[in-house]
Design a protein around this motif. Structure first.
Motif, PDB file in Angstrom:
ATOM      1  N   UNK A 198      40.838  47.538  22.546  1.00  0.00           N
ATOM      2  CA  UNK A 198      41.510  49.053  22.341  1.00  0.00           C
ATOM      3  C   UNK A 198      41.976  49.547  23.735  1.00  0.00           C
ATOM      4  N   UNK A 199      41.630  49.056  24.893  1.00  0.00           N
ATOM      5  CA  UNK A 199      42.170  49.309  26.256  1.00  0.00           C
ATOM      6  C   UNK A 199      43.539  48.566  26.586  1.00  0.00           C
ATOM      7  N   UNK A 200      43.899  49.139  27.627  1.00  0.00           N
ATOM      8  CA  UNK A 200      45.208  48.375  28.125  1.00  0.00           C
ATOM      9  C   UNK A 200      45.018  46.933  28.338  1.00  0.00           C
ATOM     10  N   UNK A 201      43.915  46.933  29.233  1.00  0.00           N
ATOM     11  CA  UNK A 201      43.388  45.465  29.574  1.00  0.00           C
ATOM     12  C   UNK A 201      42.043  45.215  28.914  1.00  0.00           C
ATOM     13  N   UNK A 202      42.180  43.772  28.202  1.00  0.00           N
ATOM     14  CA  UNK A 202      41.014  43.305  27.495  1.00  0.00           C
ATOM     15  C   UNK A 202      39.777  43.208  28.349  1.00  0.00           C
ATOM     16  N   UNK A 203      38.765  43.687  27.882  1.00  0.00           N
ATOM     17  CA  UNK A 203      37.522  43.596  28.723  1.00  0.00           C
ATOM     18  C   UNK A 203      36.405  43.072  27.836  1.00  0.00           C
ATOM     19  N   UNK A 204      35.559  42.223  28.126  1.00  0.00           N
ATOM     20  CA  UNK A 204      34.446  41.836  27.627  1.00  0.00           C
ATOM     21  C   UNK A 204      33.489  42.965  27.014  1.00  0.00           C
ATOM     22  N   UNK A 205      32.956  42.459  25.873  1.00  0.00           N
ATOM     23  CA  UNK A 205      32.263  43.443  25.129  1.00  0.00           C
ATOM     24  C   UNK A 205      30.602  42.922  25.723  1.00  0.00           C
ATOM     25  N   UNK A 206      29.725  43.596  25.231  1.00  0.00           N
ATOM     26  CA  UNK A 206      28.209  43.312  25.587  1.00  0.00           C
ATOM     27  C   UNK A 206      27.957  41.725  25.182  1.00  0.00           C
ATOM     28  N   UNK A 207      28.361  41.814  23.789  1.00  0.00           N
ATOM     29  CA  UNK A 207      28.177  40.431  23.446  1.00  0.00           C
ATOM     30  C   UNK A 207      28.975  39.242  24.044  1.00  0.00           C
ATOM     31  N   UNK A 208      30.030  39.805  24.374  1.00  0.00           N
ATOM     32  CA  UNK A 208      31.074  38.707  25.140  1.00  0.00           C
ATOM     33  C   UNK A 208      30.508  38.420  26.691  1.00  0.00           C
ATOM     34  N   UNK A 209      29.797  39.383  27.135  1.00  0.00           N
ATOM     35  CA  UNK A 209      29.456  39.234  28.481  1.00  0.00           C
ATOM     36  C   UNK A 209      28.001  38.410  28.411  1.00  0.00           C
ATOM     37  N   UNK A 264      36.084  34.363  15.688  1.00  0.00           N
ATOM     38  CA  UNK A 264      36.123  34.213  14.132  1.00  0.00           C
ATOM     39  C   UNK A 264      34.932  33.208  13.555  1.00  0.00           C
ATOM     40  N   UNK A 265      34.730  32.280  14.486  1.00  0.00           N
ATOM     41  CA  UNK A 265      33.632  31.418  14.175  1.00  0.00           C
ATOM     42  C   UNK A 265      32.396  32.058  14.249  1.00  0.00           C
ATOM     43  N   UNK A 266      32.145  32.908  15.432  1.00  0.00           N
ATOM     44  CA  UNK A 266      30.814  33.677  15.701  1.00  0.00           C
ATOM     45  C   UNK A 266      30.787  34.827  14.786  1.00  0.00           C
ATOM     46  N   UNK A 267      31.975  35.400  14.220  1.00  0.00           N
ATOM     47  CA  UNK A 267      31.904  36.730  13.704  1.00  0.00           C
ATOM     48  C   UNK A 267      31.521  37.893  14.690  1.00  0.00           C
ATOM     49  N   UNK A 268      31.960  37.957  15.880  1.00  0.00           N
ATOM     50  CA  UNK A 268      31.866  38.729  16.853  1.00  0.00           C
ATOM     51  C   UNK A 268      33.093  39.142  17.496  1.00  0.00           C
ATOM     52  N   UNK A 269      33.196  40.162  18.382  1.00  0.00           N
ATOM     53  CA  UNK A 269      34.414  40.482  19.173  1.00  0.00           C
ATOM     54  C   UNK A 269      33.768  40.382  20.544  1.00  0.00           C
ATOM     55  N   UNK A 270      34.505  39.445  21.275  1.00  0.00           N
ATOM     56  CA  UNK A 270      34.105  39.145  22.661  1.00  0.00           C
ATOM     57  C   UNK A 270      34.685  39.800  23.739  1.00  0.00           C
TER      58      UNK A 270
END
Length: 306
Positions: free
Chosen positions: A55-66, A45-51
């Motif tokens: 959408x999948x069964x197991x949460x995975x890092x996005x490119x920004x999260x990585x 929320x603070x960064x305004x991005x999804x880490x």
């Protein structure tokens, strides 16, 4: 300035990626899973991005999260190192110890001391520098180093502590086959006037420059250190005094020849020196060991006192 990314958030993100689940990360961090989820949600929320891609069964890092994770791990590592340095300093160990070695000495004897020190205190960074003639005293007086090994002659200012290591012997050396080798010895000063004298330049920045072993030659070749002086004289480009312990191999191999002058250069006393009042443990460690050592004029190394 408010930081949007905290160390706690980075530690949480790191634990999730390593343990491959929010629940396992919570167990490692001794928190409830809801607290871990809140930390990540707040960061997103603070960064305004999804880490995480949820959408999948197991949460995975996005490119920004990585990207945040990889760069964040660098920050966590730096924080760990800073914590260790702070604790080290609080315990009296210097973060860095600056040792100046005078050009008259070879660094090899000092490397053994450093190796022994690293087994005791590997966290203290050792910074080695080299100075020439009065440059060693200059570096100490100007606070460019904490310890000088091999400083020549007397200290130029009060407030310095020193321990005499011994005396360095010099010999007048010329290249094999040099014309001076054909003259009868001892050589008078007039005999060398037709040949350049090789001089090592004093590296002082503030103190008056010193000179040593100057000869009455018509011209001079000025070099930045003993290694250069040895090489210039070995090539027959000039003549001059050299510390005997530095040229044993060249003499044994016949690259250099010693000649006797009618006014030989006396030995030079060398010392270890440091500023009084410096209470660092690393400095004390080196000083304590140097006080038990002396300079071997023949082998050119620091050995234990008999």
């Amino acid at each position: 300035m408010t930081l949007l990314i905290t160390l706690d958030a980075l530690q949480t993100l790191d634990a999730i990626e390593r343990r491959q689940s929010f629940a396992a990360a919570a167990e490692e961090l001794h928190r409830v899973p809801s607290a871990v989820s809140y930390t990540i949600n707040k960061l997103e929320e603070d960064l305004g991005v999804a880490l995480f891609d949820r959408s999948r069964r197991k949460a995975e890092l996005t490119a920004i999260g990585r990207l945040v994770l990889e760069e964040g791990r660098k920050i966590l590592k730096a924080a760990e190192q800073l914590t260790a340095l702070a604790r080290q300093a609080a315990d009296g160990w210097e973060v860095e110890l600056r040792i100046c070695i005078d050009s008259i000495l070879s660094c090899d004897p000092i490397y053994d001391l450093i190796a022994a020190f690293q087994r005791v205190q590997p966290k203290t960074e050792i910074r080695l520098t080299e100075e020439v003639l009065g440059g060693s005293w200059d570096a100490l007086c100007d606070d460019r180093c904490d310890l000088v090994i091999g400083a020549e002659g007397a200290p130029p200012a009060p407030g310095l502590a020193l321990h005499s290591l011994g005396k360095v012997k010099f010999g007048f050396a010329v290249a094999a086959g040099h014309a001076l080798t054909e003259l009868p010895q001892p050589l008078p000063a007039s005999a060398i006037q037709d040949y350049p004298t090789v001089i090592v330049a004093d590296s002082s920045q503030r103190l008056p420059v010193r000179s040593a072993g100057l000869l009455d030659g018509r011209s001079r070749i000025i070099v930045p250190g003993i290694e250069h002086k040895m090489e210039v004289q070995r090539k027959g480009l000039g003549v001059g005094y050299l510390p005997l312990h530095r040229i044993t191999q060249q003499l044994a191999e016949g690259q250099l020849v010693l000649l006797e002058l009618d006014a030989p250069r006396p030995p030079t006393e060398i010392s270890a020196a440091w500023r009084r009042g410096n209470t660092g443990k690393a400095l004390k460690w080196f000083v304590d060991r140097l006080k038990k050592m002396h300079f071997d004029t023949e082998r050119g190394i620091l050995t234990q006192n008999p």
